[in-house]
Design a protein around this motif. Structure first.
Motif, PDB file in Angstrom:
ATOM      1  N   GLY A 449     -59.834 -34.644  37.043  1.00 40.15           N
ATOM      2  CA  GLY A 449     -59.681 -35.873  36.527  1.00 40.15           C
ATOM      3  C   GLY A 449     -60.915 -36.553  36.053  1.00 40.15           C
ATOM      4  N   LEU A 450     -62.069 -35.911  36.114  1.00 41.03           N
ATOM      5  CA  LEU A 450     -63.403 -36.531  36.064  1.00 41.03           C
ATOM      6  C   LEU A 450     -63.743 -36.669  34.474  1.00 41.03           C
ATOM      7  CD1 LEU A 450     -65.006 -34.814  38.955  1.00 41.03           C
ATOM      8  CD2 LEU A 450     -64.558 -37.173  38.883  1.00 41.03           C
ATOM      9  N   ARG A 451     -63.803 -37.764  34.072  1.00 38.78           N
ATOM     10  CA  ARG A 451     -64.428 -38.117  32.602  1.00 38.78           C
ATOM     11  C   ARG A 451     -65.298 -39.187  32.513  1.00 38.78           C
ATOM     12  NH1 ARG A 451     -58.983 -36.989  32.132  1.00 38.78           N
ATOM     13  NH2 ARG A 451     -58.145 -39.055  32.074  1.00 38.78           N
ATOM     14  N   ALA A 452     -66.481 -38.848  32.144  1.00 37.00           N
ATOM     15  CA  ALA A 452     -67.713 -39.654  32.045  1.00 37.00           C
ATOM     16  C   ALA A 452     -67.876 -40.420  30.841  1.00 37.00           C
ATOM     17  CB  ALA A 452     -69.115 -38.928  32.219  1.00 37.00           C
ATOM     18  N   ASP A 453     -68.396 -41.806  30.655  1.00 38.36           N
ATOM     19  CA  ASP A 453     -68.710 -42.450  29.484  1.00 38.36           C
ATOM     20  C   ASP A 453     -70.014 -43.181  30.120  1.00 38.36           C
ATOM     21  OD1 ASP A 453     -69.127 -44.282  27.585  1.00 38.36           O
ATOM     22  OD2 ASP A 453     -67.283 -45.385  27.931  1.00 38.36           O
ATOM     23  N   VAL A 454     -71.094 -42.286  30.022  1.00 39.22           N
ATOM     24  CA  VAL A 454     -72.404 -42.799  30.618  1.00 39.22           C
ATOM     25  C   VAL A 454     -73.080 -43.821  29.621  1.00 39.22           C
ATOM     26  CG1 VAL A 454     -74.822 -42.135  31.067  1.00 39.22           C
ATOM     27  CG2 VAL A 454     -72.868 -40.502  31.415  1.00 39.22           C
ATOM     28  N   PRO A 455     -72.714 -43.971  28.446  1.00 44.25           N
ATOM     29  CA  PRO A 455     -73.367 -45.161  27.973  1.00 44.25           C
ATOM     30  C   PRO A 455     -72.727 -46.323  28.094  1.00 44.25           C
ATOM     31  CG  PRO A 455     -72.784 -43.438  26.165  1.00 44.25           C
ATOM     32  CD  PRO A 455     -72.306 -43.113  27.357  1.00 44.25           C
ATOM     33  N   HIS A 456     -71.496 -46.684  28.648  1.00 42.79           N
ATOM     34  CA  HIS A 456     -71.185 -47.847  29.720  1.00 42.79           C
ATOM     35  C   HIS A 456     -71.155 -47.755  31.053  1.00 42.79           C
ATOM     36  CE1 HIS A 456     -69.400 -47.883  25.282  1.00 42.79           C
ATOM     37  NE2 HIS A 456     -69.429 -49.155  25.586  1.00 42.79           N
ATOM     38  N   ASN A 457     -72.105 -46.660  31.372  1.00 41.45           N
ATOM     39  CA  ASN A 457     -72.336 -46.196  32.956  1.00 41.45           C
ATOM     40  C   ASN A 457     -70.984 -46.332  33.752  1.00 41.45           C
ATOM     41  OD1 ASN A 457     -74.522 -45.884  35.026  1.00 41.45           O
ATOM     42  ND2 ASN A 457     -74.029 -48.257  35.498  1.00 41.45           N
ATOM     43  N   THR A 458     -70.024 -45.603  33.293  1.00 35.53           N
ATOM     44  CA  THR A 458     -68.725 -45.743  33.893  1.00 35.53           C
ATOM     45  C   THR A 458     -68.106 -44.273  34.109  1.00 35.53           C
ATOM     46  OG1 THR A 458     -68.127 -47.714  32.870  1.00 35.53           O
ATOM     47  CG2 THR A 458     -66.252 -46.411  33.785  1.00 35.53           C
ATOM     48  N   LEU A 459     -67.535 -43.937  35.158  1.00 31.03           N
ATOM     49  CA  LEU A 459     -66.848 -42.661  35.402  1.00 31.03           C
ATOM     50  C   LEU A 459     -65.630 -42.735  35.682  1.00 31.03           C
ATOM     51  CD1 LEU A 459     -67.069 -39.424  35.832  1.00 31.03           C
ATOM     52  CD2 LEU A 459     -67.555 -39.816  38.201  1.00 31.03           C
ATOM     53  N   ILE A 460     -64.656 -42.310  34.927  1.00 34.10           N
ATOM     54  CA  ILE A 460     -63.128 -42.167  35.394  1.00 34.10           C
ATOM     55  C   ILE A 460     -62.796 -40.826  36.260  1.00 34.10           C
ATOM     56  CG2 ILE A 460     -60.761 -42.060  34.352  1.00 34.10           C
ATOM     57  CD1 ILE A 460     -62.126 -43.539  31.792  1.00 34.10           C
ATOM     58  N   TRP A 461     -62.147 -41.349  37.489  1.00 31.97           N
ATOM     59  CA  TRP A 461     -61.715 -40.481  38.248  1.00 31.97           C
ATOM     60  C   TRP A 461     -60.066 -40.491  38.393  1.00 31.97           C
ATOM     61  CZ3 TRP A 461     -63.860 -39.253  43.701  1.00 31.97           C
ATOM     62  CH2 TRP A 461     -63.433 -37.914  44.244  1.00 31.97           C
ATOM     63  N   ASP A 462     -59.261 -39.729  37.431  1.00 33.24           N
ATOM     64  CA  ASP A 462     -57.971 -39.950  37.474  1.00 33.24           C
ATOM     65  C   ASP A 462     -57.385 -38.819  38.515  1.00 33.24           C
ATOM     66  OD1 ASP A 462     -55.165 -40.041  36.815  1.00 33.24           O
ATOM     67  OD2 ASP A 462     -55.459 -39.384  34.636  1.00 33.24           O
TER      68      ASP A 462
END
Length: 527
Positions: A449-462
């Motif tokens: 459940g790991l999906r990165a959004d590095v431009p917004h400095n965010t990591l989603i961990w579902d």
């Protein structure tokens, strides 16, 4: 006389612009209308990188290390996928003119636009060990002056495998998606600036050369990548002909690529370059909803020459999820087919053709007539995430991983595609190749459940697993490395107990069955 002289000058000018191309690229004379964005394509002048590919044993320590105590079979398949993937990395040669070492599709020695784009989507997790994204550079460096890029290029000579006006010469247009996925994980603005011009020129070539009078797009069986699906009717050749029809996947891919190019332009401050693309995205979004929706089947489908809509339910229609064009009142019925056992919810999810289609091949999947493929499954998963259907995505991802892992345990390898009815690999063994998506990208993104959004400095961990699991050295940006661990839980509703270590600050959004939480993670220091 003056007219004849002017015509002669014009003719010689065209030859000059085209460089009289009956040479290295193609065995025939070809005249080009130069695309201005090709002139910005820096890959065309880049020197070859002839470095020898790295050996897996020497770079293994640089790769992310997943942990899942309850599933050692999954972990062993993960490492084997990397080992096989690195064994398939090839060096560029003076003979083929490629500018970067690349991961080979493991098909016939050539590179394919379709395969290579998908391979970069798991390759990004190995970026600290090898620049897998450079595989696509070998397409950009072969771009023709009018923007055309061939979908298949000979690995020996570097020449195009198809004449550009052949309906099977190019496609699918998904390289912008591959580059955007890389950007989301690494925030590599320099690469974004570099790939934008060739991708824009290629989009424009597709617009000029793959559209009908009504503005919709066409491809062919080979051009769309799903060779033998029963989508054409009459005497048209299933694999090589465009069938005079509007192809649902081609239109959705163009919407997706157009939207991504608009997003790239926004990041780069080049909005003026994509005004026409935004208009086409708006037009195509209306077109597919008004003219390519089968109201009886509750599905998007191909449109025939006479305006009638096909009844064939192909996995290609699910590019609509990523294109994000589905009206709210259609989403439930469209997605429900993925949960229907008579259609796409087979023992191994998701077949590439609906199981209730007369052409569905129950025994083995018949290649694209029902077999399960890693790239189309990954497309479906990413599309479900786009519309917020993460529970279905987790179920499909786990089912897919379990089937591929079981076949690996029984055979020691991965296959080109898989049987939808029983747990069995089909066609080419040793396929890493795009099947590396399953034990690597699907594991990280949809099972962990790991999906990165590095431009917004965010990591989603579902977090949906209840087992203890985690990953060490998860890459987050150019230099970011994260260690993530989730403890065993009695059920999915209980708040997970997690441990996070990082060498950079970022925002972690944790989601579980009973709620969500946003955590400001601070980099650990040696002090």
């Amino acid at each position: 006389m003056i007219s004849r002289v002017l015509n002669c000058i014009l003719f010689l000018s065209i030859i000059s612009l085209s460089k009289g191309v009956a040479s290295d690229q193609e065995p025939y004379t070809s005249f080009y209308v130069p695309n201005k964005y090709v002139q910005e394509n820096g890959f065309l002048k880049e020197h070859q990188n002839l470095m020898h590919p790295p050996q897996f044993a020497k770079i293994k320590e640089k790769l992310p290390r997943p942990e899942w105590d309850a599933r050692p079979d999954v972990i062993s398949s993960y490492w084997k996928a990397w080992e096989m993937g690195f064994s398939n990395i090839k060096a560029a040669t003076p003979q083929n003119g490629f500018i970067s070492p690349y991961i080979d599709p493991v098909f016939n020695g050539n590179i394919f636009m379709w395969d290579c784009s998908f391979m970069t989507m798991f390759g990004k997790y190995g970026a600290h060990a090898f620049h897998f994204q450079g595989t696509l550079d070998n397409f950009y460096c072969k771009q023709l002056p009018d923007g055309f890029i061939c979908r298949e290029i000979y690995g020996t000579s570097g020449k195009n495998c198809f004449e550009k006006y052949d309906p099977s010469s190019t496609g699918p247009n998904i390289m912008p998606w591959a580059e955007w996925e890389y950007y989301l994980n690494f925030n590599d603005r320099k690469r974004l600036e570099k790939v934008f011009p060739p991708l824009l020129a290629y989009y424009q070539w597709m617009n000029l050369n793959r559209t009908w009078q009504d503005g919709s797009y066409y491809l062919s069986g080979w051009g769309c990548g799903m060779d033998n699906q029963p989508r054409l009717r009459g005497n048209y050749h299933r694999e090589f002909s465009h069938g005079h029809m509007s192809w649902i996947d081609a239109n959705m891919q163009q919407i997706l690529s157009g939207k991504i190019l608009v997003s790239m332009a926004r990041e780069l401050g080049r909005e003026a370059d994509v005004k026409d693309i935004q208009k086409e995205v708006d037009f195509l979004s209306r077109f597919v909803n008004e003219k390519m929706w089968n109201s009886d089947k509750k599905c998007y489908a191909d449109r025939f020459r006479d305006g009638s809509i096909s009844g064939v339910q192909t996995i290609g229609a699910y590019w609509a999820l990523l294109a994000d064009v589905i009206p709210a009142d259609r989403i439930k019925s469209f997605v429900s087919h993925l949960e229907n056992p008579t259609k796409f919810k087979r023992p191994h999810r998701v077949p590439t053709l609906s199981a209730d289609d007369p052409a569905y091949v129950k025994n083995g999947g018949g290649y694209w007539c029902g077999a399960v493929w890693a790239p189309t499954n990954y497309m479906v998963l990413r599309g479900l995430s786009r519309i917020g259907e993460d529970k279905i995505a987790f179920d499909i991802g786990l089912n897919h991983l379990n089937n591929v892992t079981q076949v690996f345990q029984e055979t020691g390898t991965f296959f080109e595609n898989y049987d939808p009815e029983i747990t069995k690999g089909r066609c080419r063994p040793g396929m890493v190749g795009w099947t590396g998506l399953v034990p690597i990208a699907v594991l990280f993104e949809y099972v962990f459940g790991l999906r990165a959004d590095v431009p917004h400095n965010t990591l989603i961990w579902d977090i949906r697993l209840t087992d203890s699991f985690g990953v060490k050295q998860y890459p987050f940006g150019k230099d970011g490395l994260l260690d993530l661990y989730c403890a065993l839980r009695p059920n999915g509703l209980q708040k997970p107990e997690i441990t996070v270590k990082s060498n950079r600050d970022f925002t972690l959004k944790v989601i579980w069955g009973g709620g969500s939480e946003e955590i400001a993670v601070k980099a650990e220091t040696d002090e």
